[in-house]
Design an enzyme around this catalytic site. Structure first.
Site, PDB file in Angstrom:
ATOM      1  N   PHE A  89      97.020 -11.027   5.068  1.00 32.79           N
ATOM      2  CA  PHE A  89      96.283 -10.760   6.279  1.00 32.79           C
ATOM      3  C   PHE A  89      95.784 -12.157   6.835  1.00 32.79           C
ATOM      4  O   PHE A  89      94.712 -12.725   7.164  1.00 32.79           O
ATOM      5  CB  PHE A  89      94.928  -9.882   6.688  1.00 32.79           C
ATOM      6  CG  PHE A  89      95.627  -8.652   6.044  1.00 32.79           C
ATOM      7  CD1 PHE A  89      96.488  -8.065   6.826  1.00 32.79           C
ATOM      8  CD2 PHE A  89      95.497  -8.642   4.584  1.00 32.79           C
ATOM      9  CE1 PHE A  89      96.467  -6.445   6.211  1.00 32.79           C
ATOM     10  CE2 PHE A  89      96.235  -6.685   4.004  1.00 32.79           C
ATOM     11  CZ  PHE A  89      96.705  -6.230   5.048  1.00 32.79           C
ATOM     12  N   GLY A 149      88.738 -11.056  -3.714  1.00 33.40           N
ATOM     13  CA  GLY A 149      89.651 -10.820  -2.884  1.00 33.40           C
ATOM     14  C   GLY A 149      90.999 -11.767  -2.345  1.00 33.40           C
ATOM     15  O   GLY A 149      91.283 -12.270  -1.846  1.00 33.40           O
ATOM     16  N   SER A 205      96.844 -15.777  -0.224  1.00 36.82           N
ATOM     17  CA  SER A 205      95.947 -17.093   0.093  1.00 36.82           C
ATOM     18  C   SER A 205      96.137 -17.726  -1.771  1.00 36.82           C
ATOM     19  O   SER A 205      95.005 -18.674  -1.915  1.00 36.82           O
ATOM     20  CB  SER A 205      94.561 -16.309   0.057  1.00 36.82           C
ATOM     21  OG  SER A 205      94.297 -15.582  -0.470  1.00 36.82           O
ATOM     22  N   ASP A 258      89.599  -9.589  -7.814  1.00 35.01           N
ATOM     23  CA  ASP A 258      89.899  -8.642  -7.814  1.00 35.01           C
ATOM     24  C   ASP A 258      90.378  -7.473  -8.314  1.00 35.01           C
ATOM     25  O   ASP A 258      90.490  -7.777  -9.820  1.00 35.01           O
ATOM     26  CB  ASP A 258      91.070  -8.870  -6.524  1.00 35.01           C
ATOM     27  CG  ASP A 258      91.419  -8.086  -6.045  1.00 35.01           C
ATOM     28  OD1 ASP A 258      91.354  -7.109  -5.672  1.00 35.01           O
ATOM     29  OD2 ASP A 258      91.900  -8.284  -4.462  1.00 35.01           O
ATOM     30  N   GLY A 317      92.294  -2.181  -4.082  1.00 33.97           N
ATOM     31  CA  GLY A 317      92.212  -2.167  -2.312  1.00 33.97           C
ATOM     32  C   GLY A 317      90.980  -2.133  -2.341  1.00 33.97           C
ATOM     33  O   GLY A 317      90.078  -1.813  -2.966  1.00 33.97           O
ATOM     34  N   ASP A 334      86.702 -12.909   0.725  1.00 30.79           N
ATOM     35  CA  ASP A 334      87.464 -11.987   0.968  1.00 30.79           C
ATOM     36  C   ASP A 334      87.994 -10.771   0.786  1.00 30.79           C
ATOM     37  O   ASP A 334      88.728 -10.772   0.486  1.00 30.79           O
ATOM     38  CB  ASP A 334      89.125 -12.857   1.344  1.00 30.79           C
ATOM     39  CG  ASP A 334      89.501 -12.458   2.662  1.00 30.79           C
ATOM     40  OD1 ASP A 334      89.398 -11.764   3.635  1.00 30.79           O
ATOM     41  OD2 ASP A 334      91.209 -12.903   2.186  1.00 30.79           O
ATOM     42  N   HIS A 365      84.931  -4.959   3.280  1.00 24.81           N
ATOM     43  CA  HIS A 365      84.714  -5.023   4.705  1.00 24.81           C
ATOM     44  C   HIS A 365      83.372  -4.278   4.909  1.00 24.81           C
ATOM     45  O   HIS A 365      82.846  -4.653   6.039  1.00 24.81           O
ATOM     46  CB  HIS A 365      85.994  -5.811   5.596  1.00 24.81           C
ATOM     47  CG  HIS A 365      86.704  -6.673   5.503  1.00 24.81           C
ATOM     48  ND1 HIS A 365      87.902  -7.048   6.592  1.00 24.81           N
ATOM     49  CD2 HIS A 365      86.564  -7.306   4.747  1.00 24.81           C
ATOM     50  CE1 HIS A 365      88.673  -7.943   6.068  1.00 24.81           C
ATOM     51  NE2 HIS A 365      87.286  -8.473   4.420  1.00 24.81           N
ATOM     52  N   HIS A 413      86.121 -15.680   5.588  1.00 24.86           N
ATOM     53  CA  HIS A 413      87.030 -14.786   6.082  1.00 24.86           C
ATOM     54  C   HIS A 413      87.692 -13.581   6.741  1.00 24.86           C
ATOM     55  O   HIS A 413      86.446 -12.686   6.304  1.00 24.86           O
ATOM     56  CB  HIS A 413      88.752 -14.507   5.001  1.00 24.86           C
ATOM     57  CG  HIS A 413      90.120 -14.411   5.861  1.00 24.86           C
ATOM     58  ND1 HIS A 413      91.111 -13.188   5.775  1.00 24.86           N
ATOM     59  CD2 HIS A 413      90.546 -14.811   7.125  1.00 24.86           C
ATOM     60  CE1 HIS A 413      92.233 -13.577   6.445  1.00 24.86           C
ATOM     61  NE2 HIS A 413      91.576 -14.823   7.175  1.00 24.86           N
ATOM     62  N   ASP A 414      87.526 -13.378   8.079  1.00 22.54           N
ATOM     63  CA  ASP A 414      87.075 -12.247   8.983  1.00 22.54           C
ATOM     64  C   ASP A 414      86.748 -12.445   9.085  1.00 22.54           C
ATOM     65  O   ASP A 414      85.576 -10.779   9.119  1.00 22.54           O
ATOM     66  CB  ASP A 414      88.192 -10.946   7.971  1.00 22.54           C
ATOM     67  CG  ASP A 414      89.290 -10.877   7.419  1.00 22.54           C
ATOM     68  OD1 ASP A 414      90.440 -11.331   8.079  1.00 22.54           O
ATOM     69  OD2 ASP A 414      89.565  -9.521   6.188  1.00 22.54           O
TER      70      ASP A 414
END
Length: 205
Positions: A15, A41, A47, A66, A70, A136, A139, A164-165
């Site tokens: 993403f 992440g 990335s 990570d 998910g 990242d 969230h 990010h995001d």
């Protein structure tokens, strides 16, 4: 132009917008003169490859953190669930196999060190100073705050914090990364380097 960028980079699940990817690469290229880079992440490694190609030039390391199960939005029934990344035998999301394949194909196995763990567990006895931290991960507010609180203490002076995001409008995306970005700017610990698309960049004072 990024040297050695795989022709298949746009086929890798992820993403990350092109302008964000280029910003990560150039900041990591500069920062990795001073030390290691940590990514929180990694998902399938898109990335990670940009960070890795930058660090490879300076013989630096990317720690790619990570748990590979998910984030909240990747689970069954959620908007970003991908059946191809679901292990029916385990009954869980598993992105690690895809991540390893992509890192191997990019010839970055000697640069990228996977850390398969949760953020808090990995940080508990961490000792390596970091020249750049890229957040990242999950969230949810709890996940984003954990990533920020666990890892910014390891960021060297002059180091880069990338988040990010970032979406100010809740209709465009989750608010937790943006809340952490505002917290970092208000802390007095960072110089604000601005945003590129949804990527916020700060420098540790």
């Amino acid at each position: 132009m990024i040297p050695n960028l795989p022709d298949t980079i746009n086929d890798i699940k992820g993403f990350l917008a092109e302008d964000e990817a280029e910003a990560l690469y150039h900041h990591a290229l500069d920062a990795s003169h001073s030390g290691a880079v940590l990514e929180i992440g990694s998902y399938c490694g898109k990335s990670t490859i940009y960070l890795g190609l930058a660090c490879q030039q300076n013989k630096a390391t990317v720690f790619a953190l990570d748990h590979h199960r998910g984030s909240e939005e990747h689970q069954i029934g959620e908007y970003f669930h991908d059946p191809d990344l679901y292990d029916d035998g385990e009954g869980k999301v598993d992105t690690f196999k895809e991540f390893r394949r992509n890192i191997r194909n990019a010839r970055l196995e000697e640069t990228v060190v996977p850390v398969v763990a949760g953020s808090e567990a990995a940080a508990r006895q961490w000792q390596t100073p970091l020249a750049m931290v890229f957040i990242d991960g999950g969230h949810s507010l709890e996940a984003a705050l954990t990533d920020y609180r666990c890892w910014t203490a390891h960021l060297l002076r002059g180091g880069i914090l990338a988040i990010h995001d970032l979406f100010e409008d809740a209709h465009e995306g989750g608010q937790a990364p943006f809340a952490v970005y505002r917290m970092a700017k208000a802390s007095g610990l960072f110089e604000d380097l601005g945003q590129i698309n949804s990527l916020g960049l700060l420098r540790r004072l």
